[in-house]
Write a protein that holds these residues in place. Structure first.
Motif, short mmCIF file in Angstrom:
data_model
loop_
_atom_site.label_atom_id
_atom_site.label_comp_id
_atom_site.label_asym_id
_atom_site.label_seq_id
_atom_site.Cartn_x
_atom_site.Cartn_y
_atom_site.Cartn_z
N PHE A 129 38.07 40.18 35.09
CA PHE A 129 38.52 39.33 36.19
C PHE A 129 37.51 39.34 37.33
N CYS A 130 37.04 40.52 37.72
CA CYS A 130 36.04 40.63 38.79
C CYS A 130 34.73 39.97 38.39
N PHE A 131 34.33 40.14 37.15
CA PHE A 131 33.09 39.54 36.66
C PHE A 131 33.16 38.01 36.73
N VAL A 132 34.27 37.44 36.25
CA VAL A 132 34.42 35.98 36.26
C VAL A 132 34.48 35.45 37.70
N LEU A 133 35.19 36.15 38.57
CA LEU A 133 35.24 35.72 39.97
C LEU A 133 33.87 35.81 40.64
N ASP A 134 33.13 36.87 40.35
CA ASP A 134 31.78 36.98 40.91
C ASP A 134 30.88 35.85 40.43
N GLN A 135 30.96 35.54 39.14
CA GLN A 135 30.16 34.44 38.61
C GLN A 135 30.54 33.11 39.26
N ALA A 136 31.84 32.86 39.38
CA ALA A 136 32.30 31.60 40.00
C ALA A 136 31.84 31.51 41.45
N ALA A 137 31.89 32.62 42.17
CA ALA A 137 31.46 32.61 43.57
C ALA A 137 29.97 32.32 43.69
N VAL A 138 29.17 32.92 42.82
CA VAL A 138 27.72 32.66 42.85
C VAL A 138 27.43 31.19 42.58
#
Length: 185
Positions: A95-104
């Motif tokens: 979940f954190c990985f996907v959110l970080d990718q989306a934010a970038v």
């Protein structure tokens, strides 16, 4: 192993703090940027709301700063509690990985769109009879350039955060070499 996790947490906290500060600087520089000029006896005001891409960048940068603030609080809480739940739970790590990718991707794409709008303001488009906006509102354009620089630095720092997030996620999956070594012991 514990020392490596401690170092990763420290790096993540530092990077998230940098992302939060840069995102807030971008949003503040862009959102509060305005200049008023009198052109042919008419007062005109240039602001980020005049170019929609600049206003969207302001909102995305503010959201990214808020997101990194929340993630920073999560990192600090998990390090103070000495919990490894954020590190050992695959669902939370994904979940954190996907959110970080989306934010970038959100910050980078809106920065590029804002850069395109800023370039039109800088150079104008003669075939559409759009004059150079930066000839009239020079201070406004300089501040837009500064906020675009901050936004690119935010995207770069957030890409580094996403790589730390990827490192944390993929450490949860055993590699073949580690599982073979453990089996031989």
């Amino acid at each position: 192993m514990g020392e490596t996790k401690s170092r990763v947490v420290k790096v993540e906290v530092a990077l998230r703090f940098v992302c939060m500060v840069l995102g807030a600087m971008t949003a503040l520089l862009m959102g509060l940027n305005a200049q008023t000029k009198t052109v042919f006896f008419i007062q005109r005001k240039a602001s980020a709301k005049d170019i929609e891409a600049l206003w969207i960048l302001t909102m995305v940068a503010a959201a990214a700063a808020g997101y990194n603030f929340l993630q920073l609080l999560r990192c600090i809480y998990s390090s103070v509690q000495k919990e490894s739940s954020c590190c050992s739970n695959r669902a939370v790590a994904w979940f954190c990985f996907v959110l970080d990718q989306a934010a970038v991707y959100a910050v980078f794409s809106t920065t590029l769109a804002a850069l395109q709008g800023a370039m039109i303001a800088l150079t104008g488009i003669h075939s559409l009879q759009w004059s150079k906006l930066c000839n009239i509102y020079s201070r406004f354009c300089v501040q837009v350039g500064g906020s675009l620089f901050c936004s690119f630095m935010t995207a770069l720092a957030m890409a580094l955060v996403a790589s730390v997030s990827a490192y944390r996620l993929f450490r949860l999956y055993p590699s073949r070499a580690r599982s073979v070594t453990r089996a031989h012991r």
